[in-house]
Design an enzyme around this catalytic site. Structure first.
Site, PDB file in Angstrom:
ATOM      1  N   ASP A 166       0.879  -1.171   0.000  1.00 55.47           N
ATOM      2  CA  ASP A 166       0.000   0.000   0.000  1.00 55.47           C
ATOM      3  C   ASP A 166       0.916   1.220   0.000  1.00 55.47           C
ATOM      4  O   ASP A 166       1.785   1.340   0.861  1.00 55.47           O
ATOM      5  CB  ASP A 166      -0.888  -0.005   1.245  1.00 55.47           C
ATOM      6  N   ASP A 177      -0.687  -0.379   6.497  1.00 54.37           N
ATOM      7  CA  ASP A 177      -0.596   0.238   7.817  1.00 54.37           C
ATOM      8  C   ASP A 177      -1.909   0.814   8.322  1.00 54.37           C
ATOM      9  O   ASP A 177      -2.015   1.180   9.484  1.00 54.37           O
ATOM     10  CB  ASP A 177       0.452   1.350   7.808  1.00 54.37           C
ATOM     11  N   ASP A 206      -6.670  -1.135   5.377  1.00 54.08           N
ATOM     12  CA  ASP A 206      -5.825  -2.213   4.842  1.00 54.08           C
ATOM     13  C   ASP A 206      -6.140  -3.557   5.496  1.00 54.08           C
ATOM     14  O   ASP A 206      -5.691  -4.597   5.015  1.00 54.08           O
ATOM     15  CB  ASP A 206      -4.335  -1.902   5.072  1.00 54.08           C
TER      16      ASP A 206
END
Length: 788
Positions: free
Chosen positions: A458, A655, A659
């Site tokens: 990500d 994080d 997610d």
């Protein structure tokens, strides 16, 4: 459901752990049990509405093993586990210490003595070895087996057989007592383990010799039994030393926090054990003190060294409102803080629990090895009895010869090599990971990480810092960069927008200007006045709305936006002063991470909600081929599924809260340590340093650990396949004695343990090798989620 890690002391063999697992799993309310023979502990998941920790501990004792409670540092106690029963690991000796008042309560009927830990058991095994060795030397001298010289006559007018009986009894009875007790426990728990084979082999030889001495005519072989036991004790002593070495990471973690704390109660300073600090207590910290528990500063300022937990080399400033983490060190200044997390809720306690749970978890290969170890004992018994029947009744060999081969078969079987093969490697691997800021939550994740084909990052917060930075300032004709920044900073001092903070950071050190009449313009920017002149900060729409001519910088503005920058237009006095280009900056190690993963044959993908221009810029800069842009938060898990549908094993690094579904969907989820609690709860691996390069370290460590597991398993299987026919006399006239078999069996276990420990010295990219460390060297334990 609750998960607790409790001590199971006195495990003498890998299959002893299996017996405890079977007994605890039958308890009502217990959902999952994993017992680690190497660490001497068990992870128990149970329904607290049906059963409590006290009943679980009692069940461990009913199995015949001592249980002092939950495995925690003494300063981290739970309500279910009163402080006197808590475990402690103290610096300097590394042994599990218990309050003296508990020693009698934990009396352990096993021959090792009351409440011994693994290091103490190793020392006890060493004493038994030397006692057995001391009495075996004269047995060897006086016995026919020695035959090196004519021995002197036995003392006290005793016959040779009677003298050898007394020597052998001293060499066998006390030194072998732990195996007798362990065998009894195993049989009571419905398990056949290595201790059963030792008792059968040593006991058969000793009792046969006693019978030949007192009850019937026949050959005795006290010397063979004594030498056999010496080799067995030597092997177990070395194995226990290796097992103790596998727990270095846990011992160092537990040594981090101070045992005492200074709190303010009723207006007075009092020193109390850290275990007695309560939520809401005011804790006083002076220069050089270790911070005992997590909390929030309420008075005073200081610099705190958090390197042992966050990896930040420079001390971090603390002032009222700032969070502090237990086990960090105050460098200068005094302050008071309010305790917000104590006991098992502290960040350090959570890390200790996470590492213990990972070490106790079982890799898929271990489940098969456990079953194979159990069958191996049955096979050894069957082959031993069959060898006796063939050689004595069918081939007509002497009783002594047939009995010797039977004992040799019992001795040479090594279920412990199979039982140690994977847990030793898992303990060393997870411990080494923890010391490098990589926390594996379970052994399955350690194994799955070796099979990853694609790792998805990500973008924000993982590959990038998640903090906007000013990358470029473009001044219009007649203006300067400093002038553009100065005007913009004067306006942005009234804003808390992330872009405003980036501009203020870049303008630090410039002369400050006073701005008045600040007005926020939704969706466009802001307006203010400096010395009576209007200042406009914002996007192109704001400039168009206010009729500001871009003064030839229109193309430059489009070019910067096309490269993924956010462009802030600055106008002063009705004319354009310049452009400020802002973007999220790439982490320093992101490029190296991508290259290292690709070099290992792992594809790298970047997932982001940004537009394709911004995503493409970051991907091009880092060399990423797979770009998943404009992905909504709810679609992240779908992107993972799409790659998995193509037959790929997928890792996900994230994080944020959004997610969490993708981390759960991935074959292995990696959570950045500076991220949210939800992300870390959903992940299989926590990267405490918030450094993407630790993904490389995690995969390298996983592959090295799996290689050690495979090496150990292949050795254990190959050893037993070769050992049985040799011991049974299949290659007659080439036969081996029980003493040689004992040496081979002990050596096999020791070899597996030592091979796993060699992982500490293996050079791995992203992993610092380790041969032992003190709390002062725990700087390798990087990063932890700060207290809320």
């Amino acid at each position: 459901m609750k998960t607790r890690i409790v001590e199971v002391g006195g495990l003498l063999s890998a299959l002893s752990a299996r017996g405890v697992e079977k007994r605890l799993a039958r308890l009502p309310g217990v959902r999952r049990v994993e017992v680690n023979y190497v660490s001497g502990s068990a992870t128990v998941e149970y329904d607290e509405g049906v059963i409590d920790l006290k009943r679980i501990k009692a069940a461990v004792r009913e199995c015949g093993y001592h249980c002092a409670g939950e495995l925690l540092p003494q300063h981290l106690c739970l309500p279910e586990d009163p402080p006197p029963e808590a475990m402690a690991l103290h610096a300097g000796h590394g042994a599990m210490a218990r309050p003296a008042a508990q020693a009698g309560a934990m009396a352990h009927e096993m021959g090792h003595g009351a409440g011994m830990d693994l290091a103490e058991m190793a020392r006890d095994m060493r004493r038994r070895f030397w006692v057995a060795f001391a009495f075996t030397v004269p047995i060897f001298v006086w016995s026919p087996m020695g035959g090196l010289f004519a021995p002197p006559p036995p003392p006290f007018g005793l016959t040779l057989d009677l003298w050898l009986f007394f020597l052998a009894s001293a060499a066998v009875l006390w030194p072998s007592w732990p195996f007798c007790v362990a065998a009894y426990r195993a049989l009571r728990n419905g398990v056949l383990n290595m201790a059963v084979l030792v008792v059968l082999s040593v006991g058969t030889g000793y009792l046969f010799s006693v019978g030949a001495t007192f009850f019937f005519r026949g050959a005795q072989f006290y010397e063979a039994v004594a030498v056999l036991l010496v080799f067995i004790l030597l092997g177990h002593w070395l194995e226990m030393r290796a097992r103790a070495g596998a727990s270095d990471a846990i011992r160092a973690l537990m040594d981090l926090a101070p045992p005492m704390a200074t709190v303010i109660r009723d207006g007075r300073e009092i020193e109390v054990p850290t275990a007695e600090v309560l939520v809401g207590d005011t804790v006083l910290i002076r220069p050089g003190n270790k911070i005992p528990v997590d909390g929030e500063v309420i008075e005073g300022e200081s610099q705190v060294d958090e390197s042992m937990l966050t990896g930040e080399s420079m001390p971090v400033g603390k002032k009222p409102g700032a969070g502090v983490i237990g086990a960090t060190i105050n460098k200068s200044g005094s302050f008071r803080y309010r305790a917000t997390k104590v006991g098992a809720d502290t960040a350090l306690a959570q890390i200790v629990k996470l590492v213990q749970a990972a070490q106790n978890s079982k890799a898929p290969a271990q489940l098969l090895a456990d079953r194979a170890s159990q069958w191996l004992v049955l096979i050894a018994l069957a082959i031993g009895l069959a060898a006796f029947a063939v050689w004595f009744w069918w081939l007509g060999q002497p009783l002594l010869f047939a009995l010797t081969l039977t004992i040799t078969v019992f001795v040479i079987a090594c279920p412990d090599a199979l039982g140690l093969a994977t847990p030793m490697a898992v303990m060393v691997g997870t411990g080494l990971g923890a010391m490098n800021g990589i926390l594996f939550k379970n052994a399955a994740a350690l194994e799955e990480a070796t099979r990853l084909d694609v790792v998805i990052f990500d973008k924000t917060g993982t590959l990038t810092l998640g903090e906007p930075k000013v990358l470029e300032v473009v001044a219009a004709a007649g203006a300067t960069e400093e002038g553009v920044l100065g005007v913009a900073a004067a306006v942005e001092r009234h804003s808390e927008h992330p872009l405003a903070l980036a501009i203020l950071e870049r303008a630090r050190g410039l002369a400050e200007q006073a701005a008045t009449g600040f007005t926020n313009i939704d969706g466009q920017g802001a307006r203010a006045e400096i010395q009576g002149k209007a200042v406009l900060l914002g996007n192109r729409r704001l400039m168009d709305a206010q009729g500001i001519d871009l003064a030839g910088l229109e193309e430059r503005s489009k070019e910067l936006q096309g490269a993924g920058r956010t462009v802030v237009h600055v106008a002063h006095g009705g004319t354009l002063a310049g452009l400020i280009a802002i973007a999220d900056t790439v982490r320093p190690t992101s490029s190296a991470t991508v290259k290292a993963l690709q070099a290992r044959g792992v594809q790298v993908a970047m997932l982001t909600g940004d537009n394709r221009g911004t995503a493409g810029r970051i991907a091009k800069e880092l060399g990423i081929d797979i770009v998943l842009a404009e992905v909504l938060p709810g679609q992240k898990a779908d992107e993972v599924k799409a790659l998995q549908a193509g037959g790929k094993k997928v890792g996900m690094v994230g994080d944020g809260i959004n997610d969490a579904p993708a981390l759960t969907q991935a074959d292995v989820g990696f959570a950045i340590g500076a991220g949210t609690d939800v992300a870390m709860e959903s992940a299989d691996v926590v990267l405490m340093k918030s450094d993407p390069y630790d993904v490389v370290g995690a995969i390298a460590l996983s592959r090295a650990t799996l290689a050690k597991m495979h090496q150990n398993l292949w050795w254990a299987v190959a050893y037993n396949v070769v050992a049985f026919p040799v011991a049974a006399g299949a290659f007659y006239p080439f036969v081996i004695s029980p003493e040689v078999a004992a040496l081979a069996m002990s050596g096999s276990s020791a070899l597996v343990a030592v091979n796993a420990l060699m992982l500490k010295r293996t050079r791995l990219e992203g992993i610092r090798s380790f041969t032992g460390f003190s709390p002062q060297k725990v700087g390798a334990l990087q990063g932890i989620h700060p207290p809320a």
